[in-house]
Scaffold this motif. Sequence first.
Motif, PDB file in Angstrom:
ATOM      1  N   GLY A   1       0.836  -1.199   0.000  1.00 22.67           N
ATOM      2  CA  GLY A   1       0.000   0.000   0.000  1.00 22.67           C
ATOM      3  C   GLY A   1       0.864   1.239   0.000  1.00 22.67           C
ATOM      4  O   GLY A   1       2.058   1.191  -0.339  1.00 22.67           O
TER       5      GLY A   1
ATOM      6  N   HIS B   1      -6.294   7.723   4.615  1.00 21.84           N
ATOM      7  CA  HIS B   1      -5.573   6.819   3.710  1.00 21.84           C
ATOM      8  C   HIS B   1      -6.559   5.839   3.087  1.00 21.84           C
ATOM      9  O   HIS B   1      -7.295   5.147   3.784  1.00 21.84           O
ATOM     10  CB  HIS B   1      -4.481   6.048   4.460  1.00 21.84           C
ATOM     11  CG  HIS B   1      -3.261   6.865   4.732  1.00 21.84           C
ATOM     12  ND1 HIS B   1      -2.177   6.907   3.896  1.00 21.84           N
ATOM     13  CD2 HIS B   1      -2.984   7.708   5.749  1.00 21.84           C
ATOM     14  CE1 HIS B   1      -1.272   7.731   4.393  1.00 21.84           C
ATOM     15  NE2 HIS B   1      -1.733   8.227   5.527  1.00 21.84           N
ATOM     16  N   ARG B   2      -6.594   5.793   1.777  1.00 23.85           N
ATOM     17  CA  ARG B   2      -7.445   4.864   1.046  1.00 23.85           C
ATOM     18  C   ARG B   2      -6.671   3.644   0.540  1.00 23.85           C
ATOM     19  O   ARG B   2      -7.270   2.746  -0.034  1.00 23.85           O
ATOM     20  CB  ARG B   2      -8.077   5.582  -0.153  1.00 23.85           C
ATOM     21  CG  ARG B   2      -8.856   6.836   0.197  1.00 23.85           C
ATOM     22  CD  ARG B   2     -10.034   6.518   1.083  1.00 23.85           C
ATOM     23  NE  ARG B   2     -10.837   7.718   1.355  1.00 23.85           N
ATOM     24  CZ  ARG B   2     -11.753   7.819   2.307  1.00 23.85           C
ATOM     25  NH1 ARG B   2     -11.973   6.780   3.101  1.00 23.85           N
ATOM     26  NH2 ARG B   2     -12.441   8.925   2.482  1.00 23.85           N
ATOM     27  N   ASP B   3      -5.361   3.647   0.772  1.00 29.48           N
ATOM     28  CA  ASP B   3      -4.518   2.550   0.258  1.00 29.48           C
ATOM     29  C   ASP B   3      -3.671   2.000   1.398  1.00 29.48           C
ATOM     30  O   ASP B   3      -2.445   2.029   1.353  1.00 29.48           O
ATOM     31  CB  ASP B   3      -3.643   3.072  -0.892  1.00 29.48           C
ATOM     32  CG  ASP B   3      -2.872   1.946  -1.594  1.00 29.48           C
ATOM     33  OD1 ASP B   3      -3.418   0.817  -1.651  1.00 29.48           O
ATOM     34  OD2 ASP B   3      -1.745   2.191  -2.056  1.00 29.48           O
ATOM     35  N   ASN B   4      -4.354   1.519   2.442  1.00 21.07           N
ATOM     36  CA  ASN B   4      -3.703   1.065   3.664  1.00 21.07           C
ATOM     37  C   ASN B   4      -3.434  -0.437   3.567  1.00 21.07           C
ATOM     38  O   ASN B   4      -4.371  -1.246   3.484  1.00 21.07           O
ATOM     39  CB  ASN B   4      -4.603   1.371   4.864  1.00 21.07           C
ATOM     40  CG  ASN B   4      -3.920   1.104   6.188  1.00 21.07           C
ATOM     41  OD1 ASN B   4      -3.254   0.098   6.363  1.00 21.07           O
ATOM     42  ND2 ASN B   4      -4.111   2.015   7.141  1.00 21.07           N
TER      43      ASN B   4
ATOM     44  N   VAL C   1      -2.394  -2.533   5.764  1.00 19.18           N
ATOM     45  CA  VAL C   1      -2.893  -3.300   6.908  1.00 19.18           C
ATOM     46  C   VAL C   1      -4.389  -3.583   6.752  1.00 19.18           C
ATOM     47  O   VAL C   1      -4.861  -4.702   7.007  1.00 19.18           O
ATOM     48  CB  VAL C   1      -2.615  -2.552   8.231  1.00 19.18           C
ATOM     49  CG1 VAL C   1      -3.257  -3.287   9.401  1.00 19.18           C
ATOM     50  CG2 VAL C   1      -1.115  -2.398   8.453  1.00 19.18           C
ATOM     51  N   THR C   2      -5.128  -2.595   6.306  1.00 19.82           N
ATOM     52  CA  THR C   2      -6.568  -2.773   6.112  1.00 19.82           C
ATOM     53  C   THR C   2      -6.842  -3.816   5.032  1.00 19.82           C
ATOM     54  O   THR C   2      -7.674  -4.721   5.209  1.00 19.82           O
ATOM     55  CB  THR C   2      -7.224  -1.445   5.720  1.00 19.82           C
ATOM     56  OG1 THR C   2      -6.990  -0.481   6.752  1.00 19.82           O
ATOM     57  CG2 THR C   2      -8.722  -1.621   5.520  1.00 19.82           C
ATOM     58  N   LYS C   3      -6.150  -3.689   3.919  1.00 18.63           N
ATOM     59  CA  LYS C   3      -6.369  -4.630   2.821  1.00 18.63           C
ATOM     60  C   LYS C   3      -5.992  -6.054   3.212  1.00 18.63           C
ATOM     61  O   LYS C   3      -6.691  -7.018   2.876  1.00 18.63           O
ATOM     62  CB  LYS C   3      -5.584  -4.184   1.578  1.00 18.63           C
ATOM     63  CG  LYS C   3      -6.103  -2.904   0.958  1.00 18.63           C
ATOM     64  CD  LYS C   3      -5.507  -2.648  -0.412  1.00 18.63           C
ATOM     65  CE  LYS C   3      -4.035  -2.317  -0.354  1.00 18.63           C
ATOM     66  NZ  LYS C   3      -3.490  -1.961  -1.685  1.00 18.63           N
TER      67      LYS C   3
ATOM     68  N   SER D   1      -5.949  -7.287   6.313  1.00 20.60           N
ATOM     69  CA  SER D   1      -6.898  -7.754   7.314  1.00 20.60           C
ATOM     70  C   SER D   1      -8.169  -8.264   6.656  1.00 20.60           C
ATOM     71  O   SER D   1      -8.722  -9.307   7.065  1.00 20.60           O
ATOM     72  CB  SER D   1      -7.236  -6.629   8.295  1.00 20.60           C
ATOM     73  OG  SER D   1      -6.079  -6.196   8.980  1.00 20.60           O
ATOM     74  N   GLU D   2      -8.648  -7.550   5.642  1.00 22.72           N
ATOM     75  CA  GLU D   2      -9.847  -7.981   4.939  1.00 22.72           C
ATOM     76  C   GLU D   2      -9.618  -9.326   4.238  1.00 22.72           C
ATOM     77  O   GLU D   2     -10.479 -10.212   4.268  1.00 22.72           O
ATOM     78  CB  GLU D   2     -10.275  -6.917   3.933  1.00 22.72           C
ATOM     79  CG  GLU D   2     -10.793  -5.636   4.600  1.00 22.72           C
ATOM     80  CD  GLU D   2     -10.989  -4.500   3.602  1.00 22.72           C
ATOM     81  OE1 GLU D   2     -10.450  -4.612   2.459  1.00 22.72           O
ATOM     82  OE2 GLU D   2     -11.651  -3.509   3.956  1.00 22.72           O
TER      83      GLU D   2
ATOM     84  N   ILE E   1       1.758   4.482   8.927  1.00 24.54           N
ATOM     85  CA  ILE E   1       1.094   3.471   8.112  1.00 24.54           C
ATOM     86  C   ILE E   1       2.143   2.804   7.233  1.00 24.54           C
ATOM     87  O   ILE E   1       2.820   3.482   6.449  1.00 24.54           O
ATOM     88  CB  ILE E   1      -0.006   4.114   7.246  1.00 24.54           C
ATOM     89  CG1 ILE E   1      -1.124   4.641   8.159  1.00 24.54           C
ATOM     90  CG2 ILE E   1      -0.569   3.096   6.249  1.00 24.54           C
ATOM     91  CD1 ILE E   1      -2.190   5.410   7.431  1.00 24.54           C
TER      92      ILE E   1
END
Length: 440
Positions: free
Chosen positions: A215, A224-227, A229-231, A233-234, A308
């Motif tokens: 990201g 942040h739309r390009d994280n 960690v978020t991607k 985790s999903e 991030i």
Amino acid sequence: MTEPNTIEAAAAEAVTLTSELIRIDTTNTGDPDTLVGERAAAEYVAEKLTDAGYEITYVESGGKNRHNVIVRLEGADRSRGGLLIHGHLDVVPADPSEWSVHPFSGAIQDDYVWGRGAVDMKDMCGMALALARHYKLNNVVPPRDLVFAFVADEEAGGKYGAQWLVENRPELFEGVTEAISEVGGFSITLKDDVRAYLIETAEKGIRWMKLRVRGTAGHGSMIHRDNAVTKLSEAVAKLGNHRFPLVLTDSVKEFLAGVTEITGWDFPEDDLEGSVAKLGNISRMIGATLRDTANPTMLTAGYKSNVIPSVAEAAVDCRILPGRLEAFDRELDELLGPDIEKEWMELPPVETTFDGALVDAMTAAVLAEDPGAKTLPYMLSGGTDAKSFQDLGIRNFGFAPLKLPADLDFSALFHGVDERVPVEALKFGTRVLDRFLRTS
């Protein structure tokens, strides 16, 4: 008092050897820099075999702490294929604060031998070592060549143990056609106190996979739309919650048919997992052989709470049924999509049939010690060094016989807290293995 040079003496020695092997901390974290006692355990085994009169092959396979010990006992008919009896000396980590006894005490108390490796698999190593010594000291000539191998690194995939030996020293196993090792031959108690001894004929394949997402790095206080960690985790949540399709392999079908014959229980395919639950504690292991699994085990990302990171990674333990690899890959790609990078270390499945003279000899040896018992094939949800030895054309079985108390949750002891093995089960297993090795 037990007479020396008898199988009862060998059985008693198996208990002692198992305890002493457990006292040698052979923790294998997968990181070569953290290894402790694999070499010490190999030296212990080598000394015991040398004292009995063997000329040992002592093989260093990966640095100063990775060692393997192999001996061959010549049989009466050397034109027959040899039999390999193999065991690994390493164990997974254990936290002493969680245990009732210290995991490397090898304590013999309450009719059990306690400690890390008691069932995975210093019990089998102790039995095999006791019998190898017993045969040599008493000039026993088996029907065919027996190769005893005590190896390193199984708990990290065998790169510096069985896999290394197969790739670099295959001549040590020349003429070997069949093999026995761990996680088979143990008893489960079914209806009306009938015991079935489960002989492992198959293993799921292993894929230890790393997922990686990239990201945009930045300050944690910004939008942040390009994280990464978020991607990640999903993706991990999607994979961890996914249920792969139910698949009945031949090994599992044969096991369930055998249980039905013994108990009368039905295992309808429209409620297979519910009906497998009737098997009690062993249902966790059997249930894991009904479908592929992909369990996330570790997450790694970032280095500071307000930064991030640009990369996030996850480790996933995948276990795949025989014949399912291509379908598993397609399903994985559909779940995760193209933005998730994947890399892995892979070990193949193992599968053979439950028939032939070797199986007959196993069954006869068990029944001689436990009349009225049954033997059944089953698939192991985990993996063993059989994955490496099958590359030499060797037919593999799990046969480390143990007669277990009906209320012992045996499957929970593997890599679990308070791992232990009954003293009488070790003695029983030594007697069964002796009968088997003298007749196979």
